[in-house]
Every structure is written in C-alpha cells, then in structure tokens.
Design a protein around this motif. Sequence first.
Motif, PDB file in Angstrom:
ATOM      1  N   UNK A 158      22.546  15.735  -2.881  1.00  0.00           N
ATOM      2  CA  UNK A 158      21.954  16.460  -4.006  1.00  0.00           C
ATOM      3  C   UNK A 158      21.298  15.496  -4.987  1.00  0.00           C
ATOM      4  N   UNK A 159      21.936  14.343  -5.216  1.00  0.00           N
ATOM      5  CA  UNK A 159      21.347  13.346  -6.114  1.00  0.00           C
ATOM      6  C   UNK A 159      20.038  12.812  -5.555  1.00  0.00           C
ATOM      7  N   UNK A 160      19.963  12.641  -4.232  1.00  0.00           N
ATOM      8  CA  UNK A 160      18.737  12.128  -3.617  1.00  0.00           C
ATOM      9  C   UNK A 160      17.546  13.043  -3.869  1.00  0.00           C
ATOM     10  N   UNK A 161      17.813  14.343  -4.005  1.00  0.00           N
ATOM     11  CA  UNK A 161      16.721  15.294  -4.187  1.00  0.00           C
ATOM     12  C   UNK A 161      15.992  15.102  -5.517  1.00  0.00           C
ATOM     13  N   UNK A 162      16.594  14.358  -6.430  1.00  0.00           N
ATOM     14  CA  UNK A 162      15.973  14.097  -7.730  1.00  0.00           C
ATOM     15  C   UNK A 162      15.143  12.812  -7.723  1.00  0.00           C
ATOM     16  N   UNK A 163      15.019  12.204  -6.548  1.00  0.00           N
ATOM     17  CA  UNK A 163      14.241  10.979  -6.419  1.00  0.00           C
ATOM     18  C   UNK A 163      12.922  11.257  -5.705  1.00  0.00           C
ATOM     19  N   UNK A 164      11.839  10.615  -6.120  1.00  0.00           N
ATOM     20  CA  UNK A 164      10.603  10.681  -5.324  1.00  0.00           C
ATOM     21  C   UNK A 164      10.847  10.108  -3.933  1.00  0.00           C
ATOM     22  N   UNK A 165       9.995  10.468  -2.994  1.00  0.00           N
ATOM     23  CA  UNK A 165      10.204  10.067  -1.612  1.00  0.00           C
ATOM     24  C   UNK A 165      10.356   8.574  -1.412  1.00  0.00           C
TER      25      UNK A 165
END
Length: 349
Positions: A158-165
């Motif tokens: 879920x935290x990764x989803x807040x990062x740009x690719x």
Amino acid sequence: MSEFSGRSAQSPAAEDPDLARARQGDGAAFTRLLAPLRRELHAHCYRMLGSTHDADDALQDGMLRAWRGLARFEGRSSLRSWLYTVVTRTCLDALETRDKRAMPVDLSPSSDRAVVSDAPLTDVAWLGPYADAGLAGGPAGPDARYEQREAVELAFVAALQHLPGNQRAALLLFEVLGFTPAEIAATMNTSVASVHSALQRARAIAAQRIPSPTQQQTLRKIDDARVREIVADYSSALERGDADALVALLTEDVTWSMPPLPGWYHGLAAVTDFAVRVPLTGCGSWRHVPISANGQPAIAAYLRRDEAASTYDRWAINVLTLREERIVEITSFIGSEHFEPFGLPVSLT
C-alpha cells in the motif's frame, strides 16, 4: 542501453545448457530456465502494480519480451538479474497508463457508525490481496533490507502505491532485491545520481507509511499455534455471531476496511458497531477457510445469504494484521475474483 544486452555489475552465472538451447529457439528450454524464477518475478510484478491480475499480465508480457530478445542477451549478468530488468521495465510501461492502486483509507475519513447502504466504487483501481504460497521468506539477495514476504505485506505494498513508478522501482530493486545503484541505473536507463535521488524520496515516504515492526517480525514473536488459534477464534466468532468473542480479539485502535466499498472503520466502538450490524447479523451465515495472504494470516470467507440454500458462496478474502496477539487491522477484499489465485473452491457445503 538495450534491456536485452544483459549488462550488469553482478557476476554472470555459469553457462547453462538450457540457455544455449533457448537462444536457438527451444521454447521448452526457456520454460525450464524460467521455472525456478517465476514465483519471485511474479511477486515483484505484484509489488510494482498492486494487483495479482496486473502481475499476471505483466509477467506474461515480460517473459514474451525476454523470449523475443533472448538471442541478444550477452550473458554479462546473471539471467535472473536480466529478467528482473525486463519485467521491471514492463511494469513501468504498465504504470504509465494505469491509476495507482488505492485502499479505502486513501479516499475518505473513517465512519463512526455502520454504513449499511455502502455501495462498491467501480471506478477506483483497488489494491488486491496476494496469494503468497511458495514465496520464499528470506531476503532475495545478500544486500536486501526487506525479506521477500515482508515486501508483499499489505502495509508495504500500500505504501508503494504512493510512489511514482521510478521511485517504486528503485526502492524495490535496492531494498528488496539488493541491486546496486549502478545496476538500477542500467535497468531504468537513467543515471546513478537520479537513482540516489529517487531512493532518497522513496525512503522518506516509505518511512512514514510502513509500520515497524513488520508483520513478519510480529509473527515470529507469536507461536505458530497461537496464530492459528487467533484465526480460528476470529472465524468462529463470525460463524456464531458472537460479538463479545470478536471484540476480545481486537485492539482499541483496530481498523476494518472492505474494498471495493469506500467506507472503513477505525477504533473499537466504530468497528464493533459495524460488525454487529453487518457481518454478525445482517448478511447471512458464514463459513471460513484459513489461508495465508500477503505474508499474513488470512481467511477465505464464504457466505450463505439464504438459509434455505445448500451452499456457501465465495465472498471475501480477509487479511488480518496482528499487533502482539491481537488483531489491529482487518482488510476484507470483497469479490469472488480474489479466490482463484488461492486455489480455493467455488463454494462450500
């Protein structure tokens, strides 16, 4: 640099006879080369994309790209690191045309009382559960910070989803897979300085959103038998409609969310009100199958709405997050489409 050159700072593996055969067009040899790596590559795609279905597509697309480019693979790196380069770029391409995966907590404040009329949001790309059977538990490389199962935990993904690719890829390649900044730069066709910048920004966001201790650390402190007991007690409480037994398992700051429903609940009072009014008395009868999802204890929930019916149908994958020996978070992924990756039956009698 072409993604098919296979250049990397990692030492190349010894020549595999199947690699030579695959370069000459032997599909069976390529399948044999891929087989021991397919599970971890799929998990990497899930971390990047937040969806098992998207991970399936990305892995298939990535392996097709690898097959077509294998003749140009120079063998200057290990086949494993080269395949990670191919699937990472495949995932980055996919992220350019897809929305980030969300959880209900990302969209609205929590509800104080049960929202009985809550309707699914079909225009949101929701984070999905992950069937972790067969995924190794240790680090993927000697320089990795996170274990493989830690890196599929719900809070982590879920935290990764807040990062740009680009930041997402850099963090995963460095912290989960142990790639060097130079290797990451080659993988992402960028400079080492850009990689360091992406890592710095990604770590700052991850530090705010990834809890400590991780679930793997928490679970190691709890006896396996006790974890099974918590799962069994949770299932039994739902099946019996026993609110007191359910509440006894929860922390004071427990949360319960149910994607694709937008509503979610925080705190024992709100969660209890929801539990009493909806799953315990307002849905029908439940049956549960204990499973593991996202490296966490989980339950496949089957629902019988009509008491005259003879079967219980697929309803939700419930992923439990524990703190010490209590449940601090329940995430119910509603939808029969989530069951197939777990190899679960269509219904129970």
